[in-house]
Design an enzyme around this catalytic site. Structure first.
Site, mmCIF file in Angstrom:
data_model
loop_
_atom_site.group_PDB
_atom_site.id
_atom_site.type_symbol
_atom_site.label_atom_id
_atom_site.label_comp_id
_atom_site.label_asym_id
_atom_site.label_seq_id
_atom_site.Cartn_x
_atom_site.Cartn_y
_atom_site.Cartn_z
ATOM 1 N N GLY A 36 45.184 33.961 38.259
ATOM 2 C CA GLY A 36 44.784 34.857 37.184
ATOM 3 C C GLY A 36 45.928 35.670 36.598
ATOM 4 C CB ILE A 38 46.434 40.637 38.662
ATOM 5 C CG1 ILE A 38 45.924 41.672 37.675
ATOM 6 C CG2 ILE A 38 47.140 41.315 39.835
ATOM 7 C CD1 ILE A 38 44.760 42.509 38.189
ATOM 8 C CG ASP A 59 41.968 31.462 41.010
ATOM 9 O OD1 ASP A 59 40.811 31.192 40.632
ATOM 10 O OD2 ASP A 59 42.636 32.402 40.528
ATOM 11 N NE ARG A 106 38.292 48.936 31.892
ATOM 12 C CZ ARG A 106 38.575 50.120 31.359
ATOM 13 N NH1 ARG A 106 37.716 50.723 30.536
ATOM 14 N NH2 ARG A 106 39.709 50.729 31.632
ATOM 15 C CG ASN A 119 34.543 41.554 38.919
ATOM 16 O OD1 ASN A 119 34.441 40.387 38.539
ATOM 17 N ND2 ASN A 119 35.382 42.412 38.359
ATOM 18 C CG ASP A 175 44.801 54.987 39.282
ATOM 19 O OD1 ASP A 175 44.670 54.540 38.127
ATOM 20 O OD2 ASP A 175 43.981 54.763 40.192
ATOM 21 C CG HIS A 202 41.134 52.304 39.950
ATOM 22 N ND1 HIS A 202 42.321 52.727 39.376
ATOM 23 C CD2 HIS A 202 40.863 51.119 39.362
ATOM 24 C CE1 HIS A 202 42.735 51.827 38.500
ATOM 25 N NE2 HIS A 202 41.853 50.843 38.459
HETATM 26 N N1 LIG Z 1 42.774 48.120 40.974
HETATM 27 C C1 LIG Z 1 43.403 48.176 39.823
HETATM 28 O O1 LIG Z 1 44.171 49.106 39.570
HETATM 29 C C2 LIG Z 1 43.259 47.073 38.815
HETATM 30 C C3 LIG Z 1 44.190 46.958 37.764
HETATM 31 C C4 LIG Z 1 44.047 45.907 36.861
HETATM 32 C C5 LIG Z 1 42.987 45.005 36.988
HETATM 33 N N2 LIG Z 1 42.111 45.148 38.011
HETATM 34 C C6 LIG Z 1 41.002 44.200 38.194
HETATM 35 O O2 LIG Z 1 41.510 42.999 38.754
HETATM 36 C C7 LIG Z 1 40.612 41.921 38.454
HETATM 37 C C8 LIG Z 1 41.391 40.702 37.974
HETATM 38 O O3 LIG Z 1 42.028 40.961 36.752
HETATM 39 P P1 LIG Z 1 42.876 39.807 36.001
HETATM 40 O O4 LIG Z 1 43.419 40.423 34.777
HETATM 41 O O5 LIG Z 1 43.801 39.163 36.973
HETATM 42 O O6 LIG Z 1 41.708 38.787 35.634
HETATM 43 P P2 LIG Z 1 41.838 37.220 35.304
HETATM 44 O O7 LIG Z 1 40.548 36.788 34.727
HETATM 45 O O8 LIG Z 1 43.081 36.960 34.534
HETATM 46 O O9 LIG Z 1 42.035 36.560 36.741
HETATM 47 C C9 LIG Z 1 41.034 36.582 37.705
HETATM 48 C C10 LIG Z 1 41.160 35.349 38.561
HETATM 49 O O10 LIG Z 1 40.141 35.420 39.560
HETATM 50 C C11 LIG Z 1 39.705 34.092 39.764
HETATM 51 N N3 LIG Z 1 38.419 34.067 40.450
HETATM 52 C C12 LIG Z 1 37.174 34.264 39.976
HETATM 53 N N4 LIG Z 1 36.268 34.113 40.946
HETATM 54 C C13 LIG Z 1 36.959 33.828 42.071
HETATM 55 C C14 LIG Z 1 36.579 33.564 43.404
HETATM 56 N N5 LIG Z 1 35.299 33.549 43.801
HETATM 57 N N6 LIG Z 1 37.555 33.303 44.299
HETATM 58 C C15 LIG Z 1 38.852 33.304 43.923
HETATM 59 N N7 LIG Z 1 39.265 33.547 42.676
HETATM 60 C C16 LIG Z 1 38.323 33.797 41.766
HETATM 61 C C17 LIG Z 1 39.667 33.472 38.368
HETATM 62 O O11 LIG Z 1 39.638 32.058 38.434
HETATM 63 C C18 LIG Z 1 40.943 34.039 37.772
HETATM 64 O O12 LIG Z 1 42.040 33.171 37.979
HETATM 65 C C19 LIG Z 1 39.629 42.497 37.438
HETATM 66 O O13 LIG Z 1 38.434 42.829 38.092
HETATM 67 C C20 LIG Z 1 40.320 43.752 36.936
HETATM 68 O O14 LIG Z 1 39.425 44.702 36.454
HETATM 69 C C21 LIG Z 1 42.229 46.163 38.911
HETATM 70 O O1 LIG Z 2 41.371 49.387 33.268
HETATM 71 C C1 LIG Z 2 41.024 48.340 33.784
HETATM 72 O O2 LIG Z 2 39.946 47.786 33.532
HETATM 73 C C2 LIG Z 2 41.944 47.647 34.749
HETATM 74 C C3 LIG Z 2 42.509 48.552 35.798
HETATM 75 O O3 LIG Z 2 41.527 49.186 36.542
HETATM 76 C C4 LIG Z 2 43.517 49.523 35.260
HETATM 77 O O4 LIG Z 2 43.492 50.692 35.654
HETATM 78 O O5 LIG Z 2 44.381 49.108 34.471
#
Ligand SMILES: NC(=O)c1ccc[n+]([C@@H]2O[C@H](COP(=O)([O-])OP(=O)(O)OC[C@H]3O[C@@H](n4cnc5c(N)ncnc54)[C@H](O)[C@@H]3O)[C@@H](O)[C@H]2O)c1
Ligand SMILES: O=C(O)C[C@H](O)C(=O)O
Length: 339
Positions: A36, A38, A59, A106, A119, A175, A202
């Protein structure tokens, strides 16, 4: 808090040293969601981390390509890619740290809680597998809404009889990364020397940066502190809006996730005084989970540190965030127990 590692420093370390198993223990790190937005840059950063000996990239699809690509980098770790549920067991077996950025991000106009319906199920499934195949691993939960996904993971692990509160972490490092960057700009400070604890949770107002404890001190006026607080709380939304439908923070999150995983590995390896903020089981407030400074050690959480002295503004922020954070935690617990 210790200053963040820089990627450049890590790369230089790799180039300078040779890593015998006697000096640096073998450590397997698994990234779930590795194909994905991240997952891919995080896989790259973990490949640059000399503390990692085995890098497992999982993945539902796309990981063979990511793994083949990353595996050509001439650093310590051996890289393996796993795709599809039938390979999840292999991906997890023997893992010391499991990082979970699996799940949907998002789009503009959404809250993190709007991601819950999709999720929550993903996190539940992955945590069930962790309980089975690597119950002793430290879990670094990135998938949103973190305020609910961490309680979901805790309940799943409890049901499996494998819960150890010292080993479950919600990753709130982004953060802290944002608070440091924004503060350094206003305080005219060297960003590499800035420290700012960020507590609470968060999402929106549950993110509470403690600028009164920021170092180096700058005595910024109240309106600046208020604006810095709001910008830190809205940092995720700022990126979501700028990406205009193409997802949320990925590169800065990969950086933050790599810093937190590095801290976990250092703790496991017995490095003293490793302190990072994280959303963990906690008794420092009335809530069962709360982000604060945490000392990391050989078993994960060694000590959950208290909040320290808060300004009146921060005290108000703390009171305001409690109901929202409480309800997000309860939503996660309810989901895990009814489905
Ligand atoms: N904690 C934080 O500060 C923070 C910051 C940014 C994003 N996020 C969260 O991280 C998550 C991922 O964001 P992203 O931009 O990488 O999304 P993305 O859609 O680019 O990537 C997500 C990946 O997860 C995979 N996936 C889905 N279901 C799965 C499963 N059952 N097993 C394994 N892999 C699976 C998808 O195939 C995809 O490759 C989101 O929920 C986002 O909100 C959190
Ligand atoms: O804002 C989001 O949805 C992704 C993540 O939690 C962030 O803080 O960037």
């Amino acid at each position: 808090m210790r200053p963040s590692i820089s990627i450049a420093r890590s790369v230089h370390r790799v180039a300078r040293r040779s890593y015998s198993s006697a000096s640096v223990p073998e450590r397997k790190v698994a990234v779930l969601g590795a194909a994905g937005g991240i997952g891919q840059p995080l896989a790259l950063l973990m490949k640059l981390n000399p503390l990692v000996s085995h890098l497992s990239l999982y993945d539902i699809a796309g990981t063979p390509g990511v793994a083949a690509d990353v595996s050509h980098i001439n650093t310590r770790s051996e890289v393996k890619g796993y795709a599809g549920e039938e390979q999840l067991a292999q991906a997890l077996e023997g893992a010391d740290v499991v990082i979970i950025p699996a799940g949907v991000p998002r789009k503009p106009g959404m809250t993190r809680d709007d991601l819950f319906n999709i999720n929550a199920g993903i996190v539940k499934g992955l945590t069930t597998a962790i309980a089975k195949y690597c119950p002793n691993a430290l879990i670094n939960m990135i998938s949103n809404p973190v305020n609910s996904t961490v309680p979901i993971a805790a309940e799943v692990l409890k049901k499996a009889g494998k819960y150890d509160e010292k080993r479950l972490f919600g990753v709130t490092t982004l953060d802290v990364v944002r608070a440091k960057t924004f503060y350094a700009g206003k305080a005219n400070a060297n960003v590499a020397e800035v420290n700012v604890p960020v507590v609470g949770g968060h999402a929106g107002i549950t993110i509470l940066p403690l600028f009164s404890q920021a170092t180096p001190t700058a005595n910024l006026p109240h309106d600046v502190i208020k604006a810095l607080t709001k910008r830190t709380q809205d940092g995720g939304t700022e990126v979501v809006e700028a990406k205009a439908g193409k997802g949320s923070a990925t590169l800065s999150m990969a950086y933050a996730g790599a810093i937190f995983a590095d801290a976990c590995l250092k703790g496991l390896n017995g490095v003293p005084d490793v302190v990072e903020c994280s959303f963990v089981q906690s008794s420092i407030t009335e809530l069962p989970f709360f982000a604060s400074k945490v000392r990391l050690g050989k078993n994960g959480v060694e000590e959950v540190l208290g909040l320290g002295n808060l300004s009146d503004f921060e005290q108000e922020g703390l009171q305001s965030l409690i109901p929202e954070l409480k309800s997000s935690i309860e939503k996660g617990i309810k989901f895990a127990n009814q489905s």
